[in-house]
Design an enzyme around this catalytic site. Structure first.
Site, PDB file in Angstrom:
ATOM      1  N   GLY A 245       0.845  -1.193   0.000  1.00  0.00           N
ATOM      2  CA  GLY A 245       0.000   0.000   0.000  1.00  0.00           C
ATOM      3  C   GLY A 245       0.875   1.236   0.000  1.00  0.00           C
ATOM      4  O   GLY A 245       2.046   1.186   0.412  1.00  0.00           O
TER       5      GLY A 245
ATOM      6  N   GLN B   2       3.485   9.844   0.862  1.00  0.00           N
ATOM      7  CA  GLN B   2       4.731   9.061   0.832  1.00  0.00           C
ATOM      8  C   GLN B   2       5.505   9.236  -0.467  1.00  0.00           C
ATOM      9  O   GLN B   2       6.631   8.749  -0.583  1.00  0.00           O
ATOM     10  CB  GLN B   2       4.425   7.573   1.027  1.00  0.00           C
ATOM     11  CG  GLN B   2       3.891   7.256   2.412  1.00  0.00           C
ATOM     12  CD  GLN B   2       3.654   5.774   2.557  1.00  0.00           C
ATOM     13  OE1 GLN B   2       2.619   5.260   2.129  1.00  0.00           O
ATOM     14  NE2 GLN B   2       4.617   5.064   3.122  1.00  0.00           N
TER      15      GLN B   2
ATOM     16  N   CYS C 204       6.326  -0.098   6.961  1.00  0.00           N
ATOM     17  CA  CYS C 204       5.887   1.102   6.240  1.00  0.00           C
ATOM     18  C   CYS C 204       7.031   1.517   5.324  1.00  0.00           C
ATOM     19  O   CYS C 204       8.178   1.565   5.762  1.00  0.00           O
ATOM     20  CB  CYS C 204       5.578   2.220   7.242  1.00  0.00           C
ATOM     21  SG  CYS C 204       5.091   3.771   6.452  1.00  0.00           S
ATOM     22  N   LEU C 205       6.710   1.820   4.071  1.00  0.00           N
ATOM     23  CA  LEU C 205       7.768   2.182   3.122  1.00  0.00           C
ATOM     24  C   LEU C 205       8.493   3.459   3.535  1.00  0.00           C
ATOM     25  O   LEU C 205       9.619   3.695   3.108  1.00  0.00           O
ATOM     26  CB  LEU C 205       7.191   2.334   1.708  1.00  0.00           C
ATOM     27  CG  LEU C 205       6.696   1.031   1.061  1.00  0.00           C
ATOM     28  CD1 LEU C 205       6.092   1.319  -0.315  1.00  0.00           C
ATOM     29  CD2 LEU C 205       7.815   0.010   0.945  1.00  0.00           C
TER      30      LEU C 205
ATOM     31  N   HIS D 159      -3.935   1.480   7.805  1.00  0.00           N
ATOM     32  CA  HIS D 159      -2.563   2.007   7.872  1.00  0.00           C
ATOM     33  C   HIS D 159      -2.395   3.172   6.894  1.00  0.00           C
ATOM     34  O   HIS D 159      -1.874   4.237   7.256  1.00  0.00           O
ATOM     35  CB  HIS D 159      -1.556   0.888   7.556  1.00  0.00           C
ATOM     36  CG  HIS D 159      -0.135   1.367   7.461  1.00  0.00           C
ATOM     37  ND1 HIS D 159       0.811   1.086   8.420  1.00  0.00           N
ATOM     38  CD2 HIS D 159       0.492   2.148   6.536  1.00  0.00           C
ATOM     39  CE1 HIS D 159       1.958   1.668   8.076  1.00  0.00           C
ATOM     40  NE2 HIS D 159       1.793   2.317   6.935  1.00  0.00           N
ATOM     41  N   GLU D 160      -2.843   2.967   5.639  1.00  0.00           N
ATOM     42  CA  GLU D 160      -2.650   4.006   4.618  1.00  0.00           C
ATOM     43  C   GLU D 160      -3.500   5.235   4.928  1.00  0.00           C
ATOM     44  O   GLU D 160      -3.075   6.367   4.695  1.00  0.00           O
ATOM     45  CB  GLU D 160      -2.962   3.463   3.219  1.00  0.00           C
ATOM     46  CG  GLU D 160      -2.107   2.275   2.782  1.00  0.00           C
ATOM     47  CD  GLU D 160      -0.614   2.500   2.945  1.00  0.00           C
ATOM     48  OE1 GLU D 160      -0.159   3.655   2.885  1.00  0.00           O
ATOM     49  OE2 GLU D 160       0.102   1.499   3.144  1.00  0.00           O
TER      50      GLU D 160
ATOM     51  N   HIS E 186      -1.900   7.764   7.047  1.00  0.00           N
ATOM     52  CA  HIS E 186      -0.959   8.676   6.366  1.00  0.00           C
ATOM     53  C   HIS E 186      -1.646   9.971   5.936  1.00  0.00           C
ATOM     54  O   HIS E 186      -1.026  11.032   5.941  1.00  0.00           O
ATOM     55  CB  HIS E 186      -0.351   8.001   5.129  1.00  0.00           C
ATOM     56  CG  HIS E 186       0.789   7.091   5.434  1.00  0.00           C
ATOM     57  ND1 HIS E 186       1.992   7.553   5.913  1.00  0.00           N
ATOM     58  CD2 HIS E 186       0.923   5.752   5.326  1.00  0.00           C
ATOM     59  CE1 HIS E 186       2.820   6.530   6.080  1.00  0.00           C
ATOM     60  NE2 HIS E 186       2.198   5.416   5.733  1.00  0.00           N
TER      61      HIS E 186
HETATM   62 CO    CO Z   1       3.001   3.560   5.823  1.00  0.00          CO
END
Ligand code: CO
Length: 179
Positions: A49, A54, A95-96, A137-138, A141
């Site tokens: 995701g 991000q 998380c990226l 999670h996304e 953000h």
């Molecule tokens: Co993340």
């Protein structure tokens, strides 16, 4: 936009990750190009995701894919989580924007989402399990909420060196921004 976009990842503690992202106003060719480039970046980075902040964009756009199969691509524009339900579950999240960092995060199993697809058509859906986990999670953000905020004190301690290294790397790369 003529050339394809090539997004790099925005890493903690870049300030844009703390912004409350702005609603998308136009479902146009620019949005299509952004979403395509977000999927490209997510796949190259082996993520499940990705949220627009991000990749440095202050916009309410999420892309996700829980299986790696192209038909499971899910694009949510201007999403709202209207309900969360089900048993709270623990899951080891990454998380990226936090390379190499993982933490057990507790979230309700299910969520109900209202959003728009890339063409501006309304979506209302309930997600459970892994997809619900990714959506929640996304979605965080878009509200400027990060993995580090949801970590237990134990996980924060365990990841302290890695977190400090990310901050140090950010300061080295962008000294002017931190003053
Ligand atoms: Co993340």
């Amino acid at each position: 936009m003529t050339a394809p976009l090539d997004f790099s990842l925005t890493l903690y503690p870049e300030p844009i990750l703390r912004h409350i992202a702005k609603p998308v106003a136009a479902f146009d060719a620019d949005l299509h190009a952004i979403v395509a480039a977000m999927y490209e970046r997510m796949r190259k980075s082996k993520g499940v995701g990705l949220a627009a902040p991000q990749v440095g964009l202050d916009q309410r756009i999420l892309v996700l894919n829980s299986t790696g199969e192209p038909e499971d691509d899910l694009t949510l524009v201007n999403p709202e989580i209207v309900a969360r339900s089900g048993d709270p579950t623990l899951f080891d999240e990454g998380c990226l924007s936090f390379p190499g960092i993982y933490a057990e995060i507790r979230r309700p199993d299910r969520c109900t989402v209202r959003a728009f697809d890339i063409e501006g058509r309304p979506i209302q859906a309930e997600y459970s399990g892994f997809v619900s986990r990714i959506v929640q999670h996304e979605y965080d953000h878009l509200e400027g909420v990060l993995l580090v905020d949801r970590m237990s004190p134990t996980d924060k301690l365990r990841n302290r060196a890695a977190l400090e290294e990310l901050v140090a790397r950010y300061k080295r790369a962008a000294p002017a921004k931190t003053r």
